[in-house]
Design a protein around this motif. Structure first.
Motif, PDB file in Angstrom:
ATOM      1  N   SER A  44       0.844  -1.197   0.000  1.00  0.00           N
ATOM      2  CA  SER A  44       0.000   0.000   0.000  1.00  0.00           C
ATOM      3  C   SER A  44       0.878   1.245   0.000  1.00  0.00           C
ATOM      4  O   SER A  44       2.040   1.193   0.431  1.00  0.00           O
ATOM      5  CB  SER A  44      -0.914   0.015   1.231  1.00  0.00           C
ATOM      6  OG  SER A  44      -0.233   0.552   2.345  1.00  0.00           O
ATOM      7  N   PRO A  45       0.328   2.384  -0.438  1.00  0.00           N
ATOM      8  CA  PRO A  45       1.094   3.637  -0.389  1.00  0.00           C
ATOM      9  C   PRO A  45       1.464   4.062   1.033  1.00  0.00           C
ATOM     10  O   PRO A  45       2.266   4.961   1.218  1.00  0.00           O
ATOM     11  CB  PRO A  45       0.151   4.659  -1.029  1.00  0.00           C
ATOM     12  CG  PRO A  45      -0.732   3.842  -1.913  1.00  0.00           C
ATOM     13  CD  PRO A  45      -0.918   2.546  -1.177  1.00  0.00           C
ATOM     14  N   ARG A  46       0.895   3.420   2.041  1.00  0.00           N
ATOM     15  CA  ARG A  46       1.245   3.712   3.436  1.00  0.00           C
ATOM     16  C   ARG A  46       2.316   2.761   3.973  1.00  0.00           C
ATOM     17  O   ARG A  46       2.665   2.805   5.144  1.00  0.00           O
ATOM     18  CB  ARG A  46      -0.001   3.643   4.319  1.00  0.00           C
ATOM     19  CG  ARG A  46      -1.018   4.709   3.953  1.00  0.00           C
ATOM     20  CD  ARG A  46      -2.254   4.649   4.826  1.00  0.00           C
ATOM     21  NE  ARG A  46      -3.263   5.555   4.357  1.00  0.00           N
ATOM     22  CZ  ARG A  46      -3.322   6.855   4.647  1.00  0.00           C
ATOM     23  NH1 ARG A  46      -2.435   7.395   5.443  1.00  0.00           N
ATOM     24  NH2 ARG A  46      -4.278   7.617   4.152  1.00  0.00           N
ATOM     25  N   GLY A  47       2.790   1.863   3.099  1.00  0.00           N
ATOM     26  CA  GLY A  47       3.862   0.964   3.502  1.00  0.00           C
ATOM     27  C   GLY A  47       3.400  -0.363   4.079  1.00  0.00           C
ATOM     28  O   GLY A  47       4.208  -1.125   4.590  1.00  0.00           O
ATOM     29  N   ASP A  48       2.093  -0.648   3.995  1.00  0.00           N
ATOM     30  CA  ASP A  48       1.579  -1.931   4.491  1.00  0.00           C
ATOM     31  C   ASP A  48       1.756  -2.997   3.420  1.00  0.00           C
ATOM     32  O   ASP A  48       1.252  -2.845   2.306  1.00  0.00           O
ATOM     33  CB  ASP A  48       0.091  -1.823   4.839  1.00  0.00           C
ATOM     34  CG  ASP A  48      -0.177  -0.826   5.949  1.00  0.00           C
ATOM     35  OD1 ASP A  48       0.644  -0.756   6.885  1.00  0.00           O
ATOM     36  OD2 ASP A  48      -1.194  -0.116   5.878  1.00  0.00           O
ATOM     37  N   LEU A  49       2.453  -4.062   3.762  1.00  0.00           N
ATOM     38  CA  LEU A  49       2.622  -5.182   2.848  1.00  0.00           C
ATOM     39  C   LEU A  49       1.450  -6.140   3.061  1.00  0.00           C
ATOM     40  O   LEU A  49       1.253  -6.646   4.167  1.00  0.00           O
ATOM     41  CB  LEU A  49       3.949  -5.889   3.108  1.00  0.00           C
ATOM     42  CG  LEU A  49       4.324  -6.991   2.129  1.00  0.00           C
ATOM     43  CD1 LEU A  49       4.503  -6.430   0.722  1.00  0.00           C
ATOM     44  CD2 LEU A  49       5.611  -7.669   2.583  1.00  0.00           C
ATOM     45  N   TYR A  50       0.659  -6.313   2.014  1.00  0.00           N
ATOM     46  CA  TYR A  50      -0.462  -7.255   2.106  1.00  0.00           C
ATOM     47  C   TYR A  50       0.085  -8.671   1.991  1.00  0.00           C
ATOM     48  O   TYR A  50       1.047  -8.910   1.265  1.00  0.00           O
ATOM     49  CB  TYR A  50      -1.464  -7.008   0.976  1.00  0.00           C
ATOM     50  CG  TYR A  50      -2.048  -5.615   0.948  1.00  0.00           C
ATOM     51  CD1 TYR A  50      -2.969  -5.201   1.908  1.00  0.00           C
ATOM     52  CD2 TYR A  50      -1.701  -4.716  -0.046  1.00  0.00           C
ATOM     53  CE1 TYR A  50      -3.524  -3.922   1.874  1.00  0.00           C
ATOM     54  CE2 TYR A  50      -2.250  -3.436  -0.094  1.00  0.00           C
ATOM     55  CZ  TYR A  50      -3.150  -3.051   0.870  1.00  0.00           C
ATOM     56  OH  TYR A  50      -3.691  -1.796   0.822  1.00  0.00           O
ATOM     57  N   SER A  51      -0.532  -9.596   2.710  1.00  0.00           N
ATOM     58  CA  SER A  51      -0.052 -10.977   2.690  1.00  0.00           C
ATOM     59  C   SER A  51      -1.237 -11.934   2.803  1.00  0.00           C
ATOM     60  O   SER A  51      -2.359 -11.513   3.090  1.00  0.00           O
ATOM     61  CB  SER A  51       0.892 -11.211   3.877  1.00  0.00           C
ATOM     62  OG  SER A  51       0.159 -11.119   5.095  1.00  0.00           O
TER      63      SER A  51
ATOM     64  N   GLY B 214     -13.200   9.296   5.251  1.00  0.00           N
ATOM     65  CA  GLY B 214     -12.242   8.621   4.385  1.00  0.00           C
ATOM     66  C   GLY B 214     -10.959   8.343   5.134  1.00  0.00           C
ATOM     67  O   GLY B 214     -10.855   8.611   6.326  1.00  0.00           O
ATOM     68  N   PRO B 215      -9.979   7.831   4.423  1.00  0.00           N
ATOM     69  CA  PRO B 215      -8.698   7.590   5.071  1.00  0.00           C
ATOM     70  C   PRO B 215      -8.020   8.917   5.415  1.00  0.00           C
ATOM     71  O   PRO B 215      -8.269   9.938   4.764  1.00  0.00           O
ATOM     72  CB  PRO B 215      -7.897   6.817   4.021  1.00  0.00           C
ATOM     73  CG  PRO B 215      -8.564   7.099   2.725  1.00  0.00           C
ATOM     74  CD  PRO B 215      -9.991   7.426   3.025  1.00  0.00           C
ATOM     75  N   ALA B 216      -7.190   8.895   6.412  1.00  0.00           N
ATOM     76  CA  ALA B 216      -6.434  10.088   6.800  1.00  0.00           C
ATOM     77  C   ALA B 216      -5.485  10.463   5.665  1.00  0.00           C
ATOM     78  O   ALA B 216      -5.097   9.617   4.859  1.00  0.00           O
ATOM     79  CB  ALA B 216      -5.643   9.804   8.071  1.00  0.00           C
ATOM     80  N   ALA B 217      -5.113  11.732   5.606  1.00  0.00           N
ATOM     81  CA  ALA B 217      -4.136  12.180   4.613  1.00  0.00           C
ATOM     82  C   ALA B 217      -2.828  11.422   4.827  1.00  0.00           C
ATOM     83  O   ALA B 217      -2.509  11.022   5.948  1.00  0.00           O
ATOM     84  CB  ALA B 217      -3.927  13.678   4.745  1.00  0.00           C
ATOM     85  N   LEU B 218      -2.093  11.240   3.748  1.00  0.00           N
ATOM     86  CA  LEU B 218      -0.812  10.555   3.818  1.00  0.00           C
ATOM     87  C   LEU B 218       0.162  11.408   4.632  1.00  0.00           C
ATOM     88  O   LEU B 218       0.424  12.556   4.289  1.00  0.00           O
ATOM     89  CB  LEU B 218      -0.288  10.357   2.390  1.00  0.00           C
ATOM     90  CG  LEU B 218       0.700   9.243   2.148  1.00  0.00           C
ATOM     91  CD1 LEU B 218       0.062   7.887   2.420  1.00  0.00           C
ATOM     92  CD2 LEU B 218       1.204   9.298   0.728  1.00  0.00           C
ATOM     93  N   SER B 219       0.678  10.856   5.711  1.00  0.00           N
ATOM     94  CA  SER B 219       1.578  11.606   6.596  1.00  0.00           C
ATOM     95  C   SER B 219       3.034  11.371   6.204  1.00  0.00           C
ATOM     96  O   SER B 219       3.349  10.480   5.412  1.00  0.00           O
ATOM     97  CB  SER B 219       1.367  11.159   8.041  1.00  0.00           C
ATOM     98  OG  SER B 219       1.850   9.827   8.208  1.00  0.00           O
ATOM     99  N   GLN B 220       3.916  12.149   6.804  1.00  0.00           N
ATOM    100  CA  GLN B 220       5.353  11.942   6.592  1.00  0.00           C
ATOM    101  C   GLN B 220       5.751  10.542   7.071  1.00  0.00           C
ATOM    102  O   GLN B 220       6.558   9.876   6.439  1.00  0.00           O
ATOM    103  CB  GLN B 220       6.160  13.014   7.329  1.00  0.00           C
ATOM    104  CG  GLN B 220       7.667  12.890   7.142  1.00  0.00           C
ATOM    105  CD  GLN B 220       8.108  12.987   5.687  1.00  0.00           C
ATOM    106  OE1 GLN B 220       7.593  13.801   4.941  1.00  0.00           O
ATOM    107  NE2 GLN B 220       9.039  12.146   5.283  1.00  0.00           N
ATOM    108  N   ALA B 221       5.152  10.082   8.166  1.00  0.00           N
ATOM    109  CA  ALA B 221       5.442   8.733   8.680  1.00  0.00           C
ATOM    110  C   ALA B 221       4.996   7.672   7.670  1.00  0.00           C
ATOM    111  O   ALA B 221       5.687   6.662   7.478  1.00  0.00           O
ATOM    112  CB  ALA B 221       4.765   8.517  10.027  1.00  0.00           C
TER     113      ALA B 221
END
Length: 149
Positions: A94-101, A127-134
């Motif tokens: 995901s664009p948030r860095g979550d690896l789906y498995s 909706g989902p939160a804005a994409l943060s620096q984290a």
């Protein structure tokens, strides 16, 4: 297993994530293909290409799944697309860095369906939160880990 190619579900992919992918393509020499139903502006590079598909529900997703080879990486926030990538031997991030498995995709699909049901009954879920620096850092770190394998 080394990631040989990256596919991007580009219609909804944040610009900052695309920029991280462009830099990675040049740094590692990996092909990044952005699939969208609208024209995209990308930097000139032998590693970066775009494919424009027809407009319509899941057309880009279906194209990616049809082209995907085992070991290739798909960047998407679309959980149903990720759920199709995994059984084909692909990786989904995901664009948030979550690896789906295989271990987490069912739970994520169930939560997505539950939220759809709530919205369908008139409950405002936001909706989902804005994409943060984290989030951006988590994505970049996970991408680096996948490309270093």
């Amino acid at each position: 297993m080394r990631v040989e190619k990256i596919w991007v579900d580009a219609d909804a992919c944040p610009k900052v994530i695309k920029e991280i992918l462009y830099r990675a393509a040049e740094r590692v020499g990996i092909e990044v293909t952005l699939v969208a139903n609208q024209p995209l502006q990308v930097p000139g590079s032998r590693y970066i290409r775009t494919i424009q598909v027809a407009a319509g529900f899941d057309i880009a997703d279906n194209y990616i799944v049809q082209q995907l080879q085992p070991g290739e990486l798909v960047i998407t926030a679309d959980i149903p697309l990720a759920a199709e990538v995994i059984p084909k031997g692909g990786l989904a991030l995901s664009p948030r860095g979550d690896l789906y498995s295989e271990e987490n995709i069912r739970e994520r699909l169930n939560m997505r369906d539950f939220m759809d049901t709530l919205r369908g009954s008139g409950i405002q879920t936001g909706g989902p939160a804005a994409l943060s620096q984290a989030d951006r850092q988590a994505f970049a770190n996970q991408l680096d880990r996948l490309l270093a394998r």
